[in-house]
Design a protein around this motif. Sequence first.
Motif, mmCIF file in Angstrom:
data_model
loop_
_atom_site.group_PDB
_atom_site.id
_atom_site.type_symbol
_atom_site.label_atom_id
_atom_site.label_comp_id
_atom_site.label_asym_id
_atom_site.label_seq_id
_atom_site.Cartn_x
_atom_site.Cartn_y
_atom_site.Cartn_z
ATOM 1 N N ALA A 567 -6.788 65.057 81.586
ATOM 2 C CA ALA A 567 -5.422 64.955 82.104
ATOM 3 C C ALA A 567 -5.358 65.332 83.582
ATOM 4 N N ALA A 568 -6.076 66.383 83.958
ATOM 5 C CA ALA A 568 -6.041 66.814 85.356
ATOM 6 C C ALA A 568 -6.640 65.748 86.268
ATOM 7 N N PHE A 569 -7.775 65.159 85.886
ATOM 8 C CA PHE A 569 -8.375 64.113 86.709
ATOM 9 C C PHE A 569 -7.508 62.863 86.744
ATOM 10 N N THR A 570 -6.855 62.524 85.624
ATOM 11 C CA THR A 570 -5.987 61.348 85.606
ATOM 12 C C THR A 570 -4.810 61.512 86.568
ATOM 13 N N LYS A 571 -4.188 62.690 86.535
ATOM 14 C CA LYS A 571 -3.061 62.942 87.437
ATOM 15 C C LYS A 571 -3.505 62.906 88.901
ATOM 16 N N GLN A 572 -4.664 63.489 89.210
ATOM 17 C CA GLN A 572 -5.146 63.489 90.588
ATOM 18 C C GLN A 572 -5.501 62.074 91.066
ATOM 19 N N LEU A 573 -6.084 61.283 90.185
ATOM 20 C CA LEU A 573 -6.466 59.925 90.564
ATOM 21 C C LEU A 573 -5.245 59.037 90.777
ATOM 22 N N MET A 574 -4.201 59.222 89.992
ATOM 23 C CA MET A 574 -2.979 58.461 90.224
ATOM 24 C C MET A 574 -2.337 58.829 91.555
ATOM 25 N N SER A 575 -2.374 60.112 91.912
ATOM 26 C CA SER A 575 -1.838 60.523 93.214
ATOM 27 C C SER A 575 -2.707 59.978 94.357
ATOM 28 N N ALA A 576 -4.037 59.980 94.162
ATOM 29 C CA ALA A 576 -4.923 59.467 95.205
ATOM 30 C C ALA A 576 -4.789 57.965 95.388
ATOM 31 N N SER A 577 -4.372 57.237 94.332
ATOM 32 C CA SER A 577 -4.234 55.785 94.428
ATOM 33 C C SER A 577 -3.143 55.369 95.393
ATOM 34 N N LEU A 578 -2.184 56.262 95.648
ATOM 35 C CA LEU A 578 -1.123 55.941 96.595
ATOM 36 C C LEU A 578 -1.619 55.894 98.034
ATOM 37 N N HIS A 579 -2.746 56.541 98.335
ATOM 38 C CA HIS A 579 -3.235 56.646 99.702
ATOM 39 C C HIS A 579 -4.509 55.849 99.948
ATOM 40 N N LEU A 580 -5.156 55.383 98.880
ATOM 41 C CA LEU A 580 -6.413 54.657 99.043
ATOM 42 C C LEU A 580 -6.169 53.225 99.508
ATOM 43 N N PRO A 581 -7.159 52.594 100.136
ATOM 44 C CA PRO A 581 -7.036 51.156 100.436
ATOM 45 C C PRO A 581 -6.948 50.344 99.159
ATOM 46 N N GLN A 582 -6.548 49.116 99.291
ATOM 47 C CA GLN A 582 -6.248 48.301 98.115
ATOM 48 C C GLN A 582 -7.473 48.086 97.220
ATOM 49 N N LYS A 583 -8.654 47.860 97.827
ATOM 50 C CA LYS A 583 -9.843 47.646 96.997
ATOM 51 C C LYS A 583 -10.212 48.905 96.231
ATOM 52 N N SER A 584 -10.142 50.041 96.895
ATOM 53 C CA SER A 584 -10.441 51.301 96.214
ATOM 54 C C SER A 584 -9.388 51.622 95.165
ATOM 55 N N THR A 585 -8.133 51.283 95.431
ATOM 56 C CA THR A 585 -7.077 51.518 94.444
ATOM 57 C C THR A 585 -7.318 50.694 93.195
ATOM 58 N N ILE A 586 -7.674 49.456 93.355
ATOM 59 C CA ILE A 586 -7.969 48.612 92.191
ATOM 60 C C ILE A 586 -9.136 49.168 91.394
ATOM 61 N N ALA A 587 -10.189 49.645 92.091
ATOM 62 C CA ALA A 587 -11.351 50.201 91.403
ATOM 63 C C ALA A 587 -10.982 51.474 90.636
ATOM 64 N N VAL A 588 -10.182 52.355 91.232
ATOM 65 C CA VAL A 588 -9.780 53.592 90.553
ATOM 66 C C VAL A 588 -8.897 53.297 89.350
ATOM 67 N N LEU A 589 -7.962 52.356 89.483
ATOM 68 C CA LEU A 589 -7.097 52.003 88.351
ATOM 69 C C LEU A 589 -7.899 51.339 87.224
ATOM 70 N N SER A 590 -8.926 50.581 87.564
ATOM 71 C CA SER A 590 -9.785 50.008 86.523
ATOM 72 C C SER A 590 -10.513 51.103 85.756
ATOM 73 N N LEU A 591 -10.962 52.138 86.482
ATOM 74 C CA LEU A 591 -11.589 53.273 85.805
ATOM 75 C C LEU A 591 -10.584 53.997 84.912
ATOM 76 N N LEU A 592 -9.363 54.189 85.389
ATOM 77 C CA LEU A 592 -8.337 54.850 84.563
ATOM 78 C C LEU A 592 -7.977 54.012 83.341
ATOM 79 N N ARG A 593 -8.092 52.723 83.469
ATOM 80 C CA ARG A 593 -7.833 51.869 82.298
ATOM 81 C C ARG A 593 -8.868 52.125 81.206
ATOM 82 N N GLU A 594 -10.119 52.275 81.595
ATOM 83 C CA GLU A 594 -11.144 52.605 80.602
ATOM 84 C C GLU A 594 -10.931 54.003 80.033
#
Length: 667
Positions: A567-594
């Motif tokens: 839960a802690a990593f999921t919350k941090q990754l969602m917050s980080a997705s707001l600041h990452l470039p689009q390619k990195s955001t897509i990659a992080v969200l794909s990881l969160l989907r898994e």
Amino acid sequence: MAVERTTKRRRLSPPNESKSAVPGFAQWDIEQNYEQRSRKGRKDKSEKLLVRTTDGWKENQRLKDAEQNDIAEDADSFVASGDDGADSGVADVEPKAAQKPLLSPKEQIRQAKEDMARIAGHVSEDPEENIAQLSQLGQLAQSENMTVKKLALCTQLAVYKDIIPGYRIRPQSKEDMQAKVSKDVRKLRDYEQTLLTGYKEYVQMLSKLAGDSQMSSVAIACAMTLLTSVPHFNCRNELIALVMRKLSTRNLSADGRRCAEALEQLFRDDEEGHASLEAVGQLTRMMKGKNFQINEIVLNTFLHLRLLSEFTHKASTNHIDKDDTQDAQPRKKLAKKDREHRTKRERKVMKERKVVAKEMQEADAVVSYEDRDKNQAETLKLVFVAYFRILKARVQHLMGAVLEGLAKYSHLINQDFFGDVLEVLKDLISEAEASLLPDDDEDDGDEVDIDAAAERNVTRESLLCIITAFALLQGQHDVAKSANTLSLDLNFFITHLYRTLLPLALNPDIELSAKTAHLSDPNGLATPTTKDTKVNVATTTVLLLRSLHSVLLPPTATKSVPPVRIAAFTKQLMSASLHLPQKSTIAVLSLLREVTKTHAGKVAALWNTEERRGDGVFDATGAAVESSNPFAATVWEGELLRLHFDPRVREAVLGVEQNVIIKPEGR
């Protein structure tokens, strides 16, 4: 009185000639008379064509001049060839110089090309008969003309590649030379020894010319081609030593980079392991002699060894743990009713076929698995020795390459070294963090320390340490089961990764690798960073995803991951997705989907407030993951990501929410 004039008669024979004497014409010296005749008979004028002039038809004056010159040359040569020895030295030298005039450089190159083509054609067509002509190519390689010398080296290379056999030639001893053998065997031995002698001289010439500034590139290119084309043949150590001389510097030249590529090709194509073992041995000795002041490209050649796909045993710096349980198991005999019935003739034919198959295998020179495992085991020990020496010496510019190599060979590291490697990785992370802290004692040195830390790129080193630690644990299944008994604490790496997420999201170079062009100058011109690169080509985003995948989605024991950590990593990754470039955001969200698909029940409370169980406030900058209280927060970042300008980001957010949001009944 008139005197009567007597007629003069012709005497036909001598007066005292007897009847038994020979005729008079037989006494004439006919051969001597023919010998004394002039060699150049005077030609008739009718044999020469007349030339029409203004005065009429006349003889050709040029033919007259040519005849007079010939007569003068004959006279001079006759005088010069006298035995009195009274002629001057100038008269002896001038005719010789006139007979052999000096050729122009262009004419020398043309004539050398013709000679090389002729010799190479003869040797390639019938090597056993024309092997002695190789010495002529060696003489052409000693020409003062640089173009001729380069062409001779390349011609020898092509000829040797064509005629070198598929086996190693053993030099003859005195006993072999004195032994009585057949004519065919003697002919074959002479051919092999002549070939070996010429090849050794050629390799020695390449080693000598490698230090010449004009011939260095050609000599090194020939040596690399021989090393990759015929690594099984003689003089392999000399060729490897020649390549090592170009790899023993911190700043590699163009020839040095080509040598590194040739070494990688040698490692990939080596089936037996002999050439790889010799190359790795010389490479580790060279590194130790240079105090590891080499380029990281040289160290990354270890990643191309065939150990990753073929070798299965675990090793350390001094021994190999071999699993002999399969060999020790006795062969199970089938029951009599399950055996296939064969007649006596069929059993005899099958036995003969096995013998023939064995002979064919020996004739084809199939690589022995035992010899290959032995060579690969020795090679792996040398690789680990080099890696651990670099870790012990803390060679900063090679630390990234060492960590990358340890992560690749994690499944081959012995259990005895597992705890020591983890402790070293912890120390590296601690030193990287300390290098970012300012020094209170020296105010002037603060900027210098921060700049040095930036050049080291400590973030990449920390991520590599985390990847290596989890790769070691995942590659050692027996160690993973006994992690509690060995007191292996991986929480240190998990906590450090958790604290690194938010700073990494604000890094503008997160999608750039260590070898990508950076905007380093104030004018905004892209210049490649060529100093102190740490990893091959992996970007920071790739390293981050590999680290997160090891922490959140381990291949084994998925149920052991605590819900608070996920839960802690999921919350941090969602917050980080707001600041990452689009390619990195897509990659992080794909990881969160898994992650949400695998651990949907553990993180569903972050999206559904009715399912939330927790009190207090979420601490995003906490020192520990377990004390951050993630279930007191809500994933509100998804509402903003659904409004992202990139449609792929919007689709990725919907894919994450579909795994965790509980739909009301009736919809």
